[in-house]
Design a protein around this motif. Structure first.
Motif, PDB file in Angstrom:
ATOM      1  N   LEU A  45       0.842  -1.195   0.000  1.00  0.00           N
ATOM      2  CA  LEU A  45       0.000   0.000   0.000  1.00  0.00           C
ATOM      3  C   LEU A  45       0.874   1.241   0.000  1.00  0.00           C
ATOM      4  CD1 LEU A  45       0.265   0.928   3.201  1.00  0.00           C
ATOM      5  CD2 LEU A  45      -1.417  -0.868   3.515  1.00  0.00           C
ATOM      6  N   LYS A  46       0.259   2.374  -0.208  1.00  0.00           N
ATOM      7  CA  LYS A  46       0.964   3.640  -0.180  1.00  0.00           C
ATOM      8  C   LYS A  46       0.948   4.204   1.247  1.00  0.00           C
ATOM      9  CE  LYS A  46       2.270   4.340  -4.442  1.00  0.00           C
ATOM     10  NZ  LYS A  46       3.723   4.472  -4.750  1.00  0.00           N
ATOM     11  N   PRO A  47       2.033   4.827   1.669  1.00  0.00           N
ATOM     12  CA  PRO A  47       2.038   5.438   3.000  1.00  0.00           C
ATOM     13  C   PRO A  47       0.875   6.413   3.207  1.00  0.00           C
ATOM     14  CG  PRO A  47       4.247   5.414   2.102  1.00  0.00           C
ATOM     15  CD  PRO A  47       3.339   4.971   0.994  1.00  0.00           C
ATOM     16  N   SER A  48       0.455   7.062   2.125  1.00  0.00           N
ATOM     17  CA  SER A  48      -0.641   8.030   2.220  1.00  0.00           C
ATOM     18  C   SER A  48      -1.971   7.382   2.574  1.00  0.00           C
ATOM     19  CB  SER A  48      -0.786   8.796   0.906  1.00  0.00           C
ATOM     20  OG  SER A  48      -1.009   7.905  -0.180  1.00  0.00           O
ATOM     21  N   GLU A  49      -2.044   6.043   2.488  1.00  0.00           N
ATOM     22  CA  GLU A  49      -3.269   5.330   2.843  1.00  0.00           C
ATOM     23  C   GLU A  49      -3.358   5.066   4.339  1.00  0.00           C
ATOM     24  OE1 GLU A  49      -4.578   2.077   0.084  1.00  0.00           O
ATOM     25  OE2 GLU A  49      -2.541   2.321  -0.722  1.00  0.00           O
ATOM     26  N   CYS A  50      -2.300   5.414   5.087  1.00  0.00           N
ATOM     27  CA  CYS A  50      -2.238   5.093   6.521  1.00  0.00           C
ATOM     28  C   CYS A  50      -2.194   6.349   7.375  1.00  0.00           C
ATOM     29  CB  CYS A  50      -0.984   4.275   6.839  1.00  0.00           C
ATOM     30  SG  CYS A  50      -0.816   2.740   5.939  1.00  0.00           S
ATOM     31  N   SER A  51      -2.985   6.359   8.409  1.00  0.00           N
ATOM     32  CA  SER A  51      -2.786   7.327   9.485  1.00  0.00           C
ATOM     33  C   SER A  51      -1.824   6.700  10.488  1.00  0.00           C
ATOM     34  CB  SER A  51      -4.116   7.672  10.154  1.00  0.00           C
ATOM     35  OG  SER A  51      -4.708   6.506  10.705  1.00  0.00           O
ATOM     36  N   ILE A  52      -1.256   7.508  11.365  1.00  0.00           N
ATOM     37  CA  ILE A  52      -0.300   7.002  12.350  1.00  0.00           C
ATOM     38  C   ILE A  52      -0.993   6.859  13.698  1.00  0.00           C
ATOM     39  CG2 ILE A  52       1.938   7.346  13.449  1.00  0.00           C
ATOM     40  CD1 ILE A  52       2.095   6.985  10.431  1.00  0.00           C
ATOM     41  N   TRP A  53      -0.942   5.668  14.261  1.00  0.00           N
ATOM     42  CA  TRP A  53      -1.568   5.418  15.556  1.00  0.00           C
ATOM     43  C   TRP A  53      -0.886   6.259  16.631  1.00  0.00           C
ATOM     44  CZ3 TRP A  53       0.050   1.317  19.440  1.00  0.00           C
ATOM     45  CH2 TRP A  53      -0.871   1.254  20.505  1.00  0.00           C
ATOM     46  N   SER A  54      -1.691   6.964  17.404  1.00  0.00           N
ATOM     47  CA  SER A  54      -1.153   7.872  18.423  1.00  0.00           C
ATOM     48  C   SER A  54      -0.511   7.136  19.590  1.00  0.00           C
ATOM     49  CB  SER A  54      -2.270   8.786  18.952  1.00  0.00           C
ATOM     50  OG  SER A  54      -3.309   8.005  19.534  1.00  0.00           O
ATOM     51  N   GLY A  55      -0.764   5.834  19.720  1.00  0.00           N
ATOM     52  CA  GLY A  55      -0.217   5.088  20.851  1.00  0.00           C
ATOM     53  C   GLY A  55       1.196   4.601  20.657  1.00  0.00           C
ATOM     54  N   ASN A  56       1.797   4.856  19.483  1.00  0.00           N
ATOM     55  CA  ASN A  56       3.163   4.402  19.258  1.00  0.00           C
ATOM     56  C   ASN A  56       4.142   5.262  20.036  1.00  0.00           C
ATOM     57  OD1 ASN A  56       5.830   4.044  17.679  1.00  0.00           O
ATOM     58  ND2 ASN A  56       4.494   2.481  16.816  1.00  0.00           N
ATOM     59  N   ALA A  57       5.239   4.659  20.443  1.00  0.00           N
ATOM     60  CA  ALA A  57       6.204   5.379  21.279  1.00  0.00           C
ATOM     61  C   ALA A  57       6.980   6.429  20.509  1.00  0.00           C
ATOM     62  CB  ALA A  57       7.184   4.385  21.904  1.00  0.00           C
ATOM     63  N   ARG A  58       7.190   6.205  19.226  1.00  0.00           N
ATOM     64  CA  ARG A  58       8.066   7.088  18.471  1.00  0.00           C
ATOM     65  C   ARG A  58       7.358   8.384  18.079  1.00  0.00           C
ATOM     66  NH1 ARG A  58      12.639   5.654  16.522  1.00  0.00           N
ATOM     67  NH2 ARG A  58      12.113   3.450  16.571  1.00  0.00           N
ATOM     68  N   ASP A  59       8.078   9.493  18.210  1.00  0.00           N
ATOM     69  CA  ASP A  59       7.552  10.800  17.803  1.00  0.00           C
ATOM     70  C   ASP A  59       7.822  10.971  16.315  1.00  0.00           C
ATOM     71  OD1 ASP A  59       6.895  13.440  17.354  1.00  0.00           O
ATOM     72  OD2 ASP A  59       7.775  14.167  19.223  1.00  0.00           O
ATOM     73  N   TYR A  60       6.774  10.868  15.511  1.00  0.00           N
ATOM     74  CA  TYR A  60       6.912  10.930  14.048  1.00  0.00           C
ATOM     75  C   TYR A  60       7.523  12.256  13.606  1.00  0.00           C
ATOM     76  CZ  TYR A  60       5.558   9.692   9.225  1.00  0.00           C
ATOM     77  OH  TYR A  60       5.573   9.366   7.890  1.00  0.00           O
ATOM     78  N   GLU A  61       7.233  13.336  14.325  1.00  0.00           N
ATOM     79  CA  GLU A  61       7.709  14.656  13.938  1.00  0.00           C
ATOM     80  C   GLU A  61       9.221  14.800  14.086  1.00  0.00           C
ATOM     81  OE1 GLU A  61       5.776  16.896  12.514  1.00  0.00           O
ATOM     82  OE2 GLU A  61       4.146  15.439  12.672  1.00  0.00           O
ATOM     83  N   LEU A  62       9.845  13.931  14.874  1.00  0.00           N
ATOM     84  CA  LEU A  62      11.291  14.014  15.078  1.00  0.00           C
ATOM     85  C   LEU A  62      12.080  13.256  14.025  1.00  0.00           C
ATOM     86  CD1 LEU A  62      11.601  13.635  18.964  1.00  0.00           C
ATOM     87  CD2 LEU A  62      11.630  15.737  17.603  1.00  0.00           C
ATOM     88  N   LEU A  63      11.403  12.490  13.166  1.00  0.00           N
ATOM     89  CA  LEU A  63      12.094  11.725  12.136  1.00  0.00           C
ATOM     90  C   LEU A  63      12.516  12.653  11.003  1.00  0.00           C
ATOM     91  CD1 LEU A  63       9.812   8.552  12.009  1.00  0.00           C
ATOM     92  CD2 LEU A  63      11.896   8.915  13.326  1.00  0.00           C
ATOM     93  N   ASN A  64      13.682  12.386  10.441  1.00  0.00           N
ATOM     94  CA  ASN A  64      14.179  13.187   9.328  1.00  0.00           C
ATOM     95  C   ASN A  64      15.125  12.355   8.467  1.00  0.00           C
ATOM     96  OD1 ASN A  64      16.868  13.329  10.570  1.00  0.00           O
ATOM     97  ND2 ASN A  64      15.949  14.797  11.989  1.00  0.00           N
ATOM     98  N   GLU A  65      15.521  12.920   7.341  1.00  0.00           N
ATOM     99  CA  GLU A  65      16.360  12.186   6.389  1.00  0.00           C
ATOM    100  C   GLU A  65      17.680  11.761   7.013  1.00  0.00           C
ATOM    101  OE1 GLU A  65      18.655  12.814   2.101  1.00  0.00           O
ATOM    102  OE2 GLU A  65      17.407  14.422   2.938  1.00  0.00           O
TER     103      GLU A  65
END
Length: 337
Positions: A56-76
């Motif tokens: 599937l495409k990443p755009s088809e998924c929302s991110i579950w809020s219960g995950n430990a990782r902070d998605y906003e801190l990820l970068n290249e």
């Protein structure tokens, strides 16, 4: 408890579904490394639940809020090696885990695999639009999803202890009625270890900012800092020292210098708490001809720091306003002797 047992227990609340057998494919394995161990472990879990993967495409998924990782801190920069690996393989070899969300805006919710989701999203946006996200669909509730994600996160070296602590604190409140012992039993951690992770969340942001990165703040550091932060007598010294260290970290970063290590930050904070305070800093307003022209940061042990604002007054008027303040400082110094 073994990894197989942990995964089995995490998925125990999954509603019964038709089992689809998939054939195992023998693959020549390179020498054993941290990465290959993770590949083997995820291959084992995939065979156990016997679910075929989908693309599937990443755009088809929302991110579950219960995950430990902070998605906003990820970068290249942080995910460069993973991006290169997925590009070379034309996809992620280790499937992410999603669940269906039929009533939501997006069809799926990502439970496990935040880094892989981000990396494929980045590749899609940077000249590789055909790479898709390999996923396994699971129908599990939030508590089971949390435990399953925790199994993966324990093998991660790039998730901070603070992120885990925040995730654990939220999970205790959301799934275990605020009882840490109940959660510790479910996730197979000792109550003391769980308490140490959650304790990190008590460290104020002003102190966390003294560390070059949240990754540098570890559980063992919390063991030294928390008693001092919880003590009303030493907390102000910790926060004051943290502010100075944070400024120094910023200065070093701007000059491409090596940051202050986590261990050194902790040592300096502990030392600050053990040093006697020479006198609390006070800010005094400087006035001249009825107008405020600046302020003084006054510390009886360190002297006076003047901050002047632009004014139309002459230099003589400004010096005249400062004279009594300077004389008073001399008097106080003489008394201290």
């Amino acid at each position: 408890m073994s990894r197989r047992s942990l995964i089995s227990e995490a998925l125990a609340s999954t509603p019964a579904e038709p089992v689809i057998a998939v054939e195992d494919v023998a693959v020549a394995k390179p020498r054993t490394t941290f990465t290959t161990k993770r590949l083997d472990a995820f291959g084992e879990s995939a065979r156990m639940v016997k679910k075929p993967s989908i693309r599937l495409k990443p755009s088809e998924c929302s991110i579950w809020s219960g995950n430990a990782r902070d998605y906003e801190l990820l970068n290249e920069q942080r995910l460069r090696s993973l991006i290169d690996s997925i590009q070379a393989e034309n996809g992620n070899r280790i499937p992410v885990v999603v669940r269906r969300t039929p009533d939501a805006e997006k069809r799926y919710e990502l439970l496990i695999g935040t880094r892989r989701h981000w990396a494929v999203s980045w590749l899609n946006a940077n000249h590789y639009p055909d790479i898709e996200l390999v996923a396994i669909i699971e129908d599990i509730d939030d508590e089971a999803a949390f435990r399953l994600a925790d199994i993966e996160n324990r093998e991660r070296e790039d998730i901070s202890d603070l992120e885990r602590g925040e995730n654990y604190r939220a999970a205790v409140a959301a799934y275990y009625d605020g009882i840490q012992a109940r959660m510790a039993e479910r996730v197979k951690l000792s109550t003391s270890t769980l308490a140490r992770y959650i304790g990190l969340t008590e460290i104020p942001k002003s102190v966390v900012s003294a560390f070059h990165s949240p990754m540098d703040l570890q559980v063992r550091h919390g063991d030294k800092l928390l008693p001092l932060i919880r003590n009303a007598a030493t907390r102000p010294q910790i926060e004051e020292a943290a502010a100075h260290i944070a400024s120094e970290q910023s200065f070093r970063q701007s000059g491409d210098e090596e940051p202050i290590s986590g261990a050194e930050v902790v040592a300096r904070l502990v030392k600050a708490a053990s040093s006697p305070r020479r006198g609390r800093a006070r800010k005094l307003v400087i006035e001249a001809n009825g107008s405020t022209i600046g302020q003084i940061d006054r510390d009886q042990g360190r002297g006076l720091t003047f901050t002047l604002t632009p004014t139309d007054l002459s230099a003589d008027d400004i010096l005249e306003a400062l004279r009594p303040l300077i004389e008073n400082a001399k008097i106080l110094k003489g008394r201290a002797r």
